[in-house]
Design a protein around this motif. Structure first.
Motif, PDB file in Angstrom:
ATOM      1  N   SER A   1      19.862  41.271 -39.938  1.00 45.45           N
ATOM      2  CA  SER A   1      21.029  40.557 -39.412  1.00 45.45           C
ATOM      3  C   SER A   1      21.908  41.438 -38.694  1.00 45.45           C
ATOM      4  O   SER A   1      22.326  40.926 -37.648  1.00 45.45           O
ATOM      5  CB  SER A   1      21.781  39.967 -40.480  1.00 45.45           C
ATOM      6  OG  SER A   1      22.561  40.965 -41.401  1.00 45.45           O
TER       7      SER A   1
ATOM      8  N   ARG B   1      20.695  43.067 -36.212  1.00 45.21           N
ATOM      9  CA  ARG B   1      20.076  43.083 -35.042  1.00 45.21           C
ATOM     10  C   ARG B   1      20.619  42.096 -34.295  1.00 45.21           C
ATOM     11  O   ARG B   1      20.262  41.826 -32.881  1.00 45.21           O
ATOM     12  CB  ARG B   1      18.413  43.206 -35.234  1.00 45.21           C
ATOM     13  CG  ARG B   1      17.615  44.255 -35.887  1.00 45.21           C
ATOM     14  CD  ARG B   1      16.199  44.087 -35.600  1.00 45.21           C
ATOM     15  NE  ARG B   1      15.543  44.945 -36.429  1.00 45.21           N
ATOM     16  CZ  ARG B   1      14.854  44.924 -37.636  1.00 45.21           C
ATOM     17  NH1 ARG B   1      14.787  43.421 -38.036  1.00 45.21           N
ATOM     18  NH2 ARG B   1      14.312  45.748 -38.465  1.00 45.21           N
ATOM     19  N   HIS B   2      21.130  40.979 -34.894  1.00 41.89           N
ATOM     20  CA  HIS B   2      21.705  39.655 -34.266  1.00 41.89           C
ATOM     21  C   HIS B   2      23.460  39.794 -34.567  1.00 41.89           C
ATOM     22  O   HIS B   2      23.846  38.708 -34.491  1.00 41.89           O
ATOM     23  CB  HIS B   2      21.141  38.574 -34.783  1.00 41.89           C
ATOM     24  CG  HIS B   2      19.523  38.550 -34.869  1.00 41.89           C
ATOM     25  ND1 HIS B   2      19.171  38.235 -33.445  1.00 41.89           N
ATOM     26  CD2 HIS B   2      18.671  39.074 -35.728  1.00 41.89           C
ATOM     27  CE1 HIS B   2      17.671  38.311 -33.915  1.00 41.89           C
ATOM     28  NE2 HIS B   2      17.627  38.658 -35.261  1.00 41.89           N
TER      29      HIS B   2
ATOM     30  N   GLU C   1      24.584  38.270 -37.757  1.00 42.72           N
ATOM     31  CA  GLU C   1      24.148  36.828 -38.120  1.00 42.72           C
ATOM     32  C   GLU C   1      23.049  36.793 -38.813  1.00 42.72           C
ATOM     33  O   GLU C   1      22.088  37.219 -38.306  1.00 42.72           O
ATOM     34  CB  GLU C   1      24.226  35.985 -36.706  1.00 42.72           C
ATOM     35  CG  GLU C   1      24.056  34.497 -36.955  1.00 42.72           C
ATOM     36  CD  GLU C   1      23.974  33.747 -35.867  1.00 42.72           C
ATOM     37  OE1 GLU C   1      23.652  32.397 -35.716  1.00 42.72           O
ATOM     38  OE2 GLU C   1      24.392  34.324 -34.762  1.00 42.72           O
TER      39      GLU C   1
ATOM     40  N   THR D   1      19.685  35.076 -39.289  1.00 37.26           N
ATOM     41  CA  THR D   1      18.881  34.118 -38.757  1.00 37.26           C
ATOM     42  C   THR D   1      17.474  33.522 -39.661  1.00 37.26           C
ATOM     43  O   THR D   1      17.025  32.804 -39.244  1.00 37.26           O
ATOM     44  CB  THR D   1      18.560  34.536 -37.373  1.00 37.26           C
ATOM     45  OG1 THR D   1      17.762  35.805 -37.465  1.00 37.26           O
ATOM     46  CG2 THR D   1      19.688  34.677 -36.673  1.00 37.26           C
TER      47      THR D   1
END
Length: 419
Positions: free
Chosen positions: A207, A209-210, A213, A215
């Motif tokens: 998460s 890397r986002h 969040e 995903t």
């Protein structure tokens, strides 16, 4: 100046076909040779030429041989195929008793019979001169329609009752047997897309890397591992013939990839314990068992099962019985040691192994009963008690080794023991 005439090589020569057939013979003898190596050998010979035999030998040797133990097999097959037709005739006489008229008597070296079997796979004996029509000869007709029944008879034939030719055929059948085992579950977990347990650590790491969040929810499942196989083989005088056959089977198991065992350890015992594990790693079975027999100086000697098991438990059990090893004990149980010592060491061996399976060739007798002191001391401390006197009995072992509920003949003999 002396000039040599070039070799006249015909345009329709069969050198490529001969190299291909030679590679097939090496592969049947156990060398890992595929189409790529065959193509490389053909190209190498085309570059190096075919005018000198030593150059031709070393070119093929460089392409086909990767390990030291493969050299002897390569040398034997090269000699049979390319160099010495009389030696080829001699090896055929060893395999096919119908062939005679071989004036030279040579002792077969290690891997020689194996090389001849690989090279002569499907070959027939050369035609022999026909006797004159007026001579009195008995006509013999052979019906090969019942060949399958002869193989079935060989499967159930006692190892000790086999002739030399039947024993050689039995060893080839044993080399094709496998001993599969189921993997063991562990407490470790590994990533799996279809796993049932969420992997929160990998999920949170992904998460980041986002922007924090989530995903995708990662999962994991319990990992598995393969157990080790430990073989303790009795090589005393009463077990000699059975031990040789069982060790052929163990050699095939130790050298067959993808069978499931993490490691295969082998020990022989008579009056002392001998570790032959490194010898069984050799690809050639003749050289492997020859080296093992040379190291085990107590072959066909007396029996001290209790003392040998004590040496194994003291020196080797912690090294080779860790992480749920399966132990195969091959012995007739005829021991002259103190039965109290034997029972104590058997109990210790049983507690250290995941499963302890006793293979006893005396079970070939329907009237077998636990009357010997050694058998009475050993029987209560094994998980399964099975026969090991024929190919069929070893095939049954392959089917039962992964079954934790298999007890073989132990329940019946324990009932006799309590009477």
């Amino acid at each position: 100046m002396v000039r040599y005439t070039d070799l006249a090589i015909p345009e329709d020569g069969k050198l490529v076909d001969n190299i291909t057939h030679f590679a097939r013979a090496l592969r049947r003898a156990g060398l890992p040779i595929g189409p790529g190596r065959v193509q490389a050998a053909i190209e190498a010979v085309a570059v190096a030429g075919f005018d000198r035999k030593p150059d031709f030998y070393w070119v093929l040797h460089a392409v086909f041989v990767n390990r030291p133990e493969e050299r002897q097999v390569f040398n034997q097959i090269f000699r049979l195929y390319w160099r010495d037709p009389r030696y080829l005739e001699h090896m055929m006489s060893l395999m096919l008793p119908a062939i005679r008229n071989v004036s030279e008597e040579k002792a077969a070296q290690d891997a020689a019979k194996r090389a001849a079997e690989a090279l002569l796979d499907g070959a027939e004996a050369p035609d022999r001169p026909q006797p004159p029509e007026d001579s009195e000869n008995t006509e013999i007709q052979i019906d090969a329609s019942q060949t399958a029944s002869s193989d079935e008879r060989l499967r159930t034939l006692d190892f000790e009752q086999m002739s030399t030719q039947e024993a050689a055929q039995a060893r080839r059948m044993l080399a094709r047997l496998s001993l599969p085992v189921k993997p063991l579950p562990t407490r470790r977990l590994k990533p799996d897309l279809r796993g049932r347990q969420p992997d929160w650590r990998r999920t949170l790491r992904a998460s980041l890397r986002h922007g924090g969040e989530i995903t995708r929810l990662h999962h994991r499942r319990p990992a598995t591992r393969w157990p080790a196989l430990v073989v303790l083989c009795d090589i005393s005088g009463s077990m000699s013939q059975y031990s040789r056959m069982v060790l052929h089977f163990v050699h095939a198991v130790a050298n067959r990839q993808g069978q499931g065992w993490a490691k295969v350890h082998a020990f022989t015992f008579g009056t002392r314990l001998t570790n032959i594990t490194r010898h069984l790693r050799m690809r050639d079975v003749d050289a492997a068992l020859g080296a093992a027999g040379a190291q085990a100086q107590d072959w066909q000697g007396g029996t001290r099962i209790g003392g040998c098991l004590r040496a194994f438990n003291r020196d080797w059990s912690r090294r080779v019985l860790g992480q749920g090893a399966v132990v195969l004990l091959i012995s007739d149980g005829l021991d002259r040691d103190d039965p109290t010592l034997l029972a104590h060491e058997m109990e210790r061996l049983h507690l250290s192994s995941r499963r302890l399976i006793w293979l006893n060739p005396l079970l070939r007798w329907d009237s077998f009963a636990p009357r010997a002191r050694g058998v009475r001391a050993m029987l209560p401390h094994v998980d399964a008690f099975r026969a090991a006197h024929s190919i069929a009995s070893l095939e049954a072992l392959a089917e039962a080794i992964s079954d934790p509920q298999d007890r073989g003949e132990k329940a019946r003999l324990m009932a006799l023991l309590s009477d």
